[in-house]
Design a protein around this motif. Sequence first.
Motif, PDB file in Angstrom:
ATOM      1  N   ALA A 124       0.571  -1.122  -0.093  1.00 18.41           N
ATOM      2  CA  ALA A 124       0.337   0.412   0.250  1.00 18.41           C
ATOM      3  C   ALA A 124       1.328   1.046  -0.187  1.00 18.41           C
ATOM      4  N   LYS A 125       0.228   2.369  -0.841  1.00 13.12           N
ATOM      5  CA  LYS A 125       1.216   3.418  -0.762  1.00 13.12           C
ATOM      6  C   LYS A 125       0.515   4.704   0.876  1.00 13.12           C
ATOM      7  N   SER A 126      -0.736   4.385   0.528  1.00 19.21           N
ATOM      8  CA  SER A 126      -0.897   5.564   2.231  1.00 19.21           C
ATOM      9  C   SER A 126      -2.540   4.946   2.788  1.00 19.21           C
ATOM     10  N   MET A 127      -3.029   4.130   2.233  1.00 21.40           N
ATOM     11  CA  MET A 127      -4.637   3.495   2.079  1.00 21.40           C
ATOM     12  C   MET A 127      -4.626   2.423   2.253  1.00 21.40           C
ATOM     13  N   ILE A 128      -4.703   1.489   3.303  1.00 25.60           N
ATOM     14  CA  ILE A 128      -5.746  -0.022   3.197  1.00 25.60           C
ATOM     15  C   ILE A 128      -7.310   0.141   3.841  1.00 25.60           C
ATOM     16  N   LYS A 129      -7.746  -0.649   2.658  1.00 32.00           N
ATOM     17  CA  LYS A 129      -9.311  -0.667   3.194  1.00 32.00           C
ATOM     18  C   LYS A 129     -10.053  -2.357   3.515  1.00 32.00           C
ATOM     19  N   ILE A 130     -10.641  -1.655   4.609  1.00 29.75           N
ATOM     20  CA  ILE A 130     -11.302  -3.547   5.075  1.00 29.75           C
ATOM     21  C   ILE A 130     -12.815  -3.531   4.786  1.00 29.75           C
ATOM     22  N   SER A 131     -13.377  -4.098   4.266  1.00 29.57           N
ATOM     23  CA  SER A 131     -15.166  -4.364   4.324  1.00 29.57           C
ATOM     24  C   SER A 131     -15.476  -5.567   4.316  1.00 29.57           C
ATOM     25  N   ALA A 132     -16.361  -5.673   5.211  1.00 26.38           N
ATOM     26  CA  ALA A 132     -17.432  -6.589   5.627  1.00 26.38           C
ATOM     27  C   ALA A 132     -19.020  -6.545   5.572  1.00 26.38           C
ATOM     28  N   GLU A 133     -19.337  -7.914   5.127  1.00 25.61           N
ATOM     29  CA  GLU A 133     -21.452  -8.092   5.383  1.00 25.61           C
ATOM     30  C   GLU A 133     -21.608  -9.424   5.218  1.00 25.61           C
ATOM     31  N   ARG A 134     -22.871  -9.147   4.827  1.00 21.60           N
ATOM     32  CA  ARG A 134     -23.522 -11.054   5.206  1.00 21.60           C
ATOM     33  C   ARG A 134     -23.989 -10.513   4.413  1.00 21.60           C
ATOM     34  N   LYS A 135     -24.257 -11.593   3.993  1.00 24.43           N
ATOM     35  CA  LYS A 135     -25.235 -11.906   2.588  1.00 24.43           C
ATOM     36  C   LYS A 135     -25.095 -13.656   2.626  1.00 24.43           C
ATOM     37  N   GLY A 136     -27.163 -13.495   3.370  1.00 34.11           N
ATOM     38  CA  GLY A 136     -26.839 -14.778   3.443  1.00 34.11           C
ATOM     39  C   GLY A 136     -26.815 -15.009   4.674  1.00 34.11           C
ATOM     40  N   ASN A 137     -26.533 -16.406   4.678  1.00 35.56           N
ATOM     41  CA  ASN A 137     -25.873 -17.410   5.562  1.00 35.56           C
ATOM     42  C   ASN A 137     -23.989 -17.826   5.139  1.00 35.56           C
ATOM     43  N   HIS A 138     -23.809 -16.420   4.769  1.00 35.39           N
ATOM     44  CA  HIS A 138     -22.363 -16.801   3.955  1.00 35.39           C
ATOM     45  C   HIS A 138     -21.915 -14.851   4.688  1.00 35.39           C
ATOM     46  N   LEU A 139     -20.536 -15.220   5.137  1.00 30.68           N
ATOM     47  CA  LEU A 139     -19.876 -13.726   5.208  1.00 30.68           C
ATOM     48  C   LEU A 139     -18.814 -13.444   4.713  1.00 30.68           C
ATOM     49  N   VAL A 140     -18.465 -12.780   3.495  1.00 28.02           N
ATOM     50  CA  VAL A 140     -18.185 -11.548   2.779  1.00 28.02           C
ATOM     51  C   VAL A 140     -16.869 -10.894   3.386  1.00 28.02           C
ATOM     52  N   PHE A 141     -15.725 -10.904   3.443  1.00 27.98           N
ATOM     53  CA  PHE A 141     -14.854  -9.640   4.110  1.00 27.98           C
ATOM     54  C   PHE A 141     -13.594  -9.818   2.754  1.00 27.98           C
ATOM     55  N   ALA A 142     -13.533  -8.240   2.685  1.00 29.17           N
ATOM     56  CA  ALA A 142     -12.789  -7.736   1.310  1.00 29.17           C
ATOM     57  C   ALA A 142     -11.390  -6.959   2.298  1.00 29.17           C
ATOM     58  N   VAL A 143     -10.148  -7.710   2.074  1.00 28.89           N
ATOM     59  CA  VAL A 143      -9.029  -6.436   2.284  1.00 28.89           C
ATOM     60  C   VAL A 143      -8.266  -5.708   0.970  1.00 28.89           C
TER      61      VAL A 143
END
Length: 444
Positions: free
Chosen positions: A352-371
Amino acid sequence: MKSRIGIRTRTFISFYLFWLCSALVIYLSIDFVQERILERLVATAQSESMREAVKRVEARLLAHPNTDWEKEVDSMGDYFIYPMAIKKIDVFSAHMDAEQYQSLKDGVIILTSDGFVLKKIRSTNDVLKIGPITPESPSVVSELSTMQLIIYVWGLTALMIALFSYLWLRPVWKDMMNVRKTALLLSSGDFSARTEWASSEIFIPIATAMNSMADRIQRLVTFRKEMTQAMAHELRTPVARIRFLLFDYFEQKKEESETSSISRIYPEIDEIESLITMGLNYARIDSDTIELVPSKQYVLTWIEAQVSAASLGASHLKFESHYGEDLGWFEIDTKMMPYVFRNLLGNAKKHAKSMIKISAERKGNHLVFAVEDDGRGIHPDEYSNIFQPFHRGAEDEEKGISGFGLGLAIAEKVILLHKGTISVSASSLGGACFTVEIPCKYPS
């Protein structure tokens, strides 16, 4: 080549003999059925013909006095093909059972076992006796009956061909499905899968070769795992010995000028130990014996703890979080799953140069997170190889970015153990985006 020709010849001979015998059985069966059906159709046609004839004779006799019946019967004999006579009904009582005799008295047309047709003339005790009836030519069979015969014969032929085809193909199909099942299991990593004993000549060498190949693959995989673990363990001993000798040397040499150049060895030793540790972790996770120890965790609290730990020592980077309203609970192995976050966040911190983004959400019976990060990203051509062990990007090697190419391979293994998926794509920030999706046992 000789063996292949032998198998081919045996297969052809067995196929030829099978269908030769099948054709003979089909021919004899069709011939037998055709004769039976034809006899039945002829008998039915004759019966209908005799009924009409009996009705006409009875009507002609009733048109004359009883005294003239004998003369009428004699005159009709010139154009009627069967002998006819007039008998009293009492004559037949001794030769028929009670039920048949009663039917005769009721006016029913009776066909006796010896080929005679009997019909009591209405309002009299006289019986018209015709016969004996001999079998006639099939020409008496109507066109409709002939069509029925053709349908019966061809229907039975098609049915028997289907039956014999099934008997021939069943063992071949069964062997093919067994080989296919074994191939799918082997491709999924189950090297203990073996093909059951094949019954068809075609698949016996294939099943034997596949089982032999599976045995060899399993031995090679086992040897690789054992060798990797043994080498990693054995390497730790000399590394620890080198570290001890260096420490003893520094204790004896107090002057900084004498120790400054040698102290550079420590980072190299740390890197070797890190490689050994990662190699052992990969070998342990890659083995089929590891078992998860699931623990119920509140998703938001757990992710925030991982991000907080990763942000230490990265004050120059901005960590941006985007979480869904209710992430709920999930079950994970709290010793293994943190490795995934540490690896993904660690890689993001490197690039990374200056930023890291972490996201998480619930989709039905699954958890989806991203970096995601705003680094240079990963070339799409490397997407399919990025999770392979010891794979490193060309740019990482050129720029001297540290790593052994095992982190993402281990992370993928951990996610797969949790029945999830991990993938890489381009980030809207300009760098790479790693997305993890795992099932949640508990509803949100």
